[in-house]
Scaffold this active site. Sequence first.
Site, short mmCIF file in Angstrom:
data_model
loop_
_atom_site.label_atom_id
_atom_site.label_comp_id
_atom_site.label_asym_id
_atom_site.label_seq_id
_atom_site.Cartn_x
_atom_site.Cartn_y
_atom_site.Cartn_z
N ARG A 17 1.93 -0.41 -4.87
CA ARG A 17 2.66 -2.01 -5.05
C ARG A 17 1.13 -2.76 -3.97
O ARG A 17 1.54 -1.75 -2.58
CB ARG A 17 3.49 -2.72 -4.75
CG ARG A 17 4.28 -3.17 -3.95
CD ARG A 17 5.10 -0.63 -2.91
NE ARG A 17 5.61 -0.58 -4.29
CZ ARG A 17 6.92 -0.84 -5.11
NH1 ARG A 17 7.77 -1.13 -4.16
NH2 ARG A 17 7.16 -0.12 -6.18
N ALA A 67 0.76 -1.37 0.18
CA ALA A 67 0.25 0.10 -0.35
C ALA A 67 0.55 1.24 0.31
O ALA A 67 0.51 2.07 0.80
CB ALA A 67 -0.93 -0.26 0.69
N HIS A 68 1.47 1.21 -0.63
CA HIS A 68 2.86 2.55 -1.28
C HIS A 68 3.49 2.36 -2.79
O HIS A 68 2.72 1.51 -2.98
CB HIS A 68 3.78 2.40 -0.11
CG HIS A 68 5.07 1.23 0.10
ND1 HIS A 68 4.99 0.51 0.65
CD2 HIS A 68 5.95 0.99 -0.90
CE1 HIS A 68 5.64 -0.52 0.37
NE2 HIS A 68 6.92 -0.03 -0.41
N ALA A 69 3.56 3.67 -2.99
CA ALA A 69 4.61 4.13 -3.64
C ALA A 69 5.71 3.91 -3.69
O ALA A 69 6.00 4.95 -2.49
CB ALA A 69 3.89 4.30 -4.92
#
Length: 137
Positions: free
Chosen positions: A98, A51-53
């Site tokens: 992702r 839950a980040h990029a």
Amino acid sequence: MSVENCKLIELPKIADQRGNLTFIEADRHVPFGIERIYYLYDIPEGAERGAHAHKALHQLIVAIAGSFDVVLNDGTQRRRFSLDSPDKGLYVCPMMWRELDNFSGGAVCMVLASAKYDEDDYFRDYEEFLCAAKGSK
């Protein structure tokens, strides 16, 4: 960057009656130098990770044990990859949101990264990521 730039990479596998050996070399099997390695394990059933990029980081994600899915999103397209073998890795280029889910019991996720940890390289807010992704296209 596009989700099309992300791909599964076959890693070398040396097999004999004693078992298998797989190795990964920077700039040979992965398209970047390796500066950091970390792994996720003891993941509770139903848990989600990611839950980040990353703004600039390149990664290779490998299922060392068990299986899990990686959902990549470039702000326009989404693609799900299932990882279930230690001789395959998923190359993830920068600017990919992702999410990791569907972990099997005993799954171990190893990540090879192109740089040391840097909090400033993260997008942790999806809307902020979308704005930046649209601006880079």
